[in-house]
Design a protein around this motif. Sequence first.
Motif, PDB file in Angstrom:
ATOM      1  N   GLU A 288       0.864  -1.181   0.000  1.00 13.09           N
ATOM      2  CA  GLU A 288       0.000   0.000   0.000  1.00 13.09           C
ATOM      3  C   GLU A 288       0.902   1.234   0.000  1.00 13.09           C
ATOM      4  O   GLU A 288       1.433   1.635   1.038  1.00 13.09           O
ATOM      5  CB  GLU A 288      -0.896  -0.006   1.238  1.00 13.09           C
ATOM      6  N   SER A 289       1.081   1.842  -1.171  1.00 12.06           N
ATOM      7  CA  SER A 289       2.038   2.946  -1.262  1.00 12.06           C
ATOM      8  C   SER A 289       1.563   4.180  -0.513  1.00 12.06           C
ATOM      9  O   SER A 289       2.374   4.996  -0.065  1.00 12.06           O
ATOM     10  CB  SER A 289       2.311   3.291  -2.721  1.00 12.06           C
ATOM     11  N   THR A 290       0.255   4.342  -0.352  1.00 17.83           N
ATOM     12  CA  THR A 290      -0.250   5.491   0.399  1.00 17.83           C
ATOM     13  C   THR A 290       0.301   5.514   1.813  1.00 17.83           C
ATOM     14  O   THR A 290       0.601   6.577   2.363  1.00 17.83           O
ATOM     15  CB  THR A 290      -1.785   5.450   0.471  1.00 17.83           C
ATOM     16  N   PHE A 291       0.430   4.347   2.421  1.00 16.29           N
ATOM     17  CA  PHE A 291       0.869   4.245   3.811  1.00 16.29           C
ATOM     18  C   PHE A 291       2.243   3.612   3.959  1.00 16.29           C
ATOM     19  O   PHE A 291       2.643   3.263   5.060  1.00 16.29           O
ATOM     20  CB  PHE A 291      -0.159   3.429   4.615  1.00 16.29           C
ATOM     21  N   ASN A 292       2.988   3.440   2.864  1.00 17.71           N
ATOM     22  CA  ASN A 292       4.310   2.810   2.923  1.00 17.71           C
ATOM     23  C   ASN A 292       4.254   1.467   3.640  1.00 17.71           C
ATOM     24  O   ASN A 292       5.135   1.158   4.444  1.00 17.71           O
ATOM     25  CB  ASN A 292       5.304   3.723   3.645  1.00 17.71           C
ATOM     26  N   ARG A 293       3.257   0.682   3.323  1.00 18.25           N
ATOM     27  CA  ARG A 293       2.975  -0.478   4.155  1.00 18.25           C
ATOM     28  C   ARG A 293       2.969  -1.775   3.339  1.00 18.25           C
ATOM     29  O   ARG A 293       2.526  -1.815   2.205  1.00 18.25           O
ATOM     30  CB  ARG A 293       1.610  -0.303   4.816  1.00 18.25           C
ATOM     31  N   LEU A 294       3.462  -2.837   3.987  1.00 15.95           N
ATOM     32  CA  LEU A 294       3.260  -4.204   3.524  1.00 15.95           C
ATOM     33  C   LEU A 294       2.271  -4.848   4.477  1.00 15.95           C
ATOM     34  O   LEU A 294       2.447  -4.808   5.697  1.00 15.95           O
ATOM     35  CB  LEU A 294       4.569  -4.988   3.525  1.00 15.95           C
ATOM     36  N   ALA A 295       1.198  -5.412   3.931  1.00 16.28           N
ATOM     37  CA  ALA A 295       0.174  -6.049   4.747  1.00 16.28           C
ATOM     38  C   ALA A 295      -0.147  -7.410   4.158  1.00 16.28           C
ATOM     39  O   ALA A 295       0.362  -7.795   3.094  1.00 16.28           O
ATOM     40  CB  ALA A 295      -1.087  -5.179   4.798  1.00 16.28           C
ATOM     41  N   GLU A 296      -0.988  -8.149   4.866  1.00 12.52           N
ATOM     42  CA  GLU A 296      -1.478  -9.410   4.337  1.00 12.52           C
ATOM     43  C   GLU A 296      -2.959  -9.530   4.656  1.00 12.52           C
ATOM     44  O   GLU A 296      -3.456  -8.949   5.635  1.00 12.52           O
ATOM     45  CB  GLU A 296      -0.716 -10.605   4.919  1.00 12.52           C
ATOM     46  N   VAL A 297      -3.662 -10.270   3.812  1.00 11.87           N
ATOM     47  CA  VAL A 297      -5.065 -10.577   4.069  1.00 11.87           C
ATOM     48  C   VAL A 297      -5.263 -12.056   3.772  1.00 11.87           C
ATOM     49  O   VAL A 297      -4.740 -12.572   2.772  1.00 11.87           O
ATOM     50  CB  VAL A 297      -6.013  -9.697   3.213  1.00 11.87           C
TER      51      VAL A 297
ATOM     52  N   GLU B 236      -9.199 -11.725   6.693  1.00 14.73           N
ATOM     53  CA  GLU B 236      -8.565 -11.214   7.915  1.00 14.73           C
ATOM     54  C   GLU B 236      -7.295 -10.456   7.542  1.00 14.73           C
ATOM     55  O   GLU B 236      -6.375 -11.024   6.956  1.00 14.73           O
ATOM     56  CB  GLU B 236      -8.254 -12.371   8.865  1.00 14.73           C
ATOM     57  N   TRP B 237      -7.236  -9.175   7.928  1.00 12.90           N
ATOM     58  CA  TRP B 237      -6.145  -8.280   7.531  1.00 12.90           C
ATOM     59  C   TRP B 237      -5.124  -8.127   8.647  1.00 12.90           C
ATOM     60  O   TRP B 237      -5.476  -8.077   9.823  1.00 12.90           O
ATOM     61  CB  TRP B 237      -6.727  -6.922   7.164  1.00 12.90           C
ATOM     62  N   ARG B 238      -3.815  -8.040   8.270  1.00 15.58           N
ATOM     63  CA  ARG B 238      -2.745  -7.833   9.258  1.00 15.58           C
ATOM     64  C   ARG B 238      -1.652  -6.979   8.643  1.00 15.58           C
ATOM     65  O   ARG B 238      -1.239  -7.201   7.501  1.00 15.58           O
ATOM     66  CB  ARG B 238      -2.154  -9.180   9.695  1.00 15.58           C
ATOM     67  N   GLN B 239      -1.168  -6.003   9.399  1.00 14.93           N
ATOM     68  CA  GLN B 239      -0.015  -5.215   8.969  1.00 14.93           C
ATOM     69  C   GLN B 239       1.255  -6.022   9.194  1.00 14.93           C
ATOM     70  O   GLN B 239       1.456  -6.594  10.260  1.00 14.93           O
ATOM     71  CB  GLN B 239       0.047  -3.906   9.760  1.00 14.93           C
ATOM     72  N   VAL B 240       2.124  -6.044   8.184  1.00 10.92           N
ATOM     73  CA  VAL B 240       3.389  -6.775   8.289  1.00 10.92           C
ATOM     74  C   VAL B 240       4.541  -5.824   8.579  1.00 10.92           C
ATOM     75  O   VAL B 240       5.341  -6.059   9.484  1.00 10.92           O
ATOM     76  CB  VAL B 240       3.671  -7.565   6.997  1.00 10.92           C
TER      77      VAL B 240
END
Length: 391
Positions: free
Chosen positions: A184-193, A198-202
């Motif tokens: 997610e480039s908006t939040f500089n984030r790597l996540a998983e679903v 079920e969503w989780r920030q990595v």
Amino acid sequence: MKNFIVAVFIFVLGLIAVIDCSGPSARVRLPPTPGPPTVEVVLSGLDNPRGVVIGPTGEMFVAEAGTGYAAVDPTQMTGKLTKFIDRNGDGDFDDAGETERWFSHLPTYNAEHFTGSVRDEVGGPGDLLLHPAGQLYLTVDGGFDKQALFEISSEGRIGRTLADRSNMNSIAFSLDQERIYIVESTFNRLAEVTLAGEWRQVAVFPVLNSGQQAVPAGLAVDPRTGEVLVALFSGAVVADETGEIILFVPGEAKVVRVNPETGQFTDEITGLTTAVDVALDGSGNLFVVEMTSDFVEPFPSKFDFFDPAAPPLHGGYRRFSGRVILYPADGGSPQVLARGLDTPTNITVGPDGALYVSTGQGTPGRPIPGPDGPTRITGQIIRIANYLHQN
């Protein structure tokens, strides 16, 4: 010169976002050596092709972000998902009767219309995955309130929405194919679903060396370890003294390796300029797409993207300067497999090891400078093959 962070980069690559990920295990980019792989166009005339997957019988699914015209009427929206079948066996997908349109009116928009970005960047349907059970997973970035990760049945019907938190530039299955990793480039984030939703920030990536945001734009999973490789495009900085926007800092994009359980990461490849996507094959050979080499000719105020008589401008990104680089699994010298590509954005490794690269980012048909004179933006899928014998 004092720089400050600009957090307003809607890349289709997504809005801007943010890593100081240096470490002793970093693999530093070496001078590449060109090689003689086969590079050919297998599909043309597309509207901002992005994610590509190759099915078990050779069919090709392509997500197209569309024209960028943000119509109010949904029937005028131009984002697409299409299945292509090489019915005559000639190796391409351009012939009559080889197109099976699944969706024609998915959201699309141009970043310039939202933020005055001075760049020609189209968002819409983005990345694509095909599960062995037959269902597809498609990301759509249609603007601030039209962002989702959809599950699509093997019959071509949209079902569940697995995630809708932000723009999702790239997705990849975990090794067990029960989870989907997301950047997610908006939040500089790597996540998983999970496939149950079920969503989780990595991990969250901090700012890079010049204070610019990291902008995670692409990812892939290492088939040997399950670790996630993330391409950090790098964001813009602005000079306080002049107000000049420096869209990206040459040499500061990179690829990082992330432990998806702990969120810890280290540099894998450094010294890149616009790392927009990454892929690995079953042997661990790593492929990186650089979208462009330079920032040139930003748009003047109120530029009409759809004027066929508009002057041929690069529009922020130098056209026909993208490339694909192979980093061999054995640690050998990097090799440029293809150069002079027009703003490539996505890369996929096919079942036979061939690479499929989406090119032609921007308003379809807009006049641009070409290698042999003025031309127009044309979305294409490029296939790169016959390269591993060089290693």
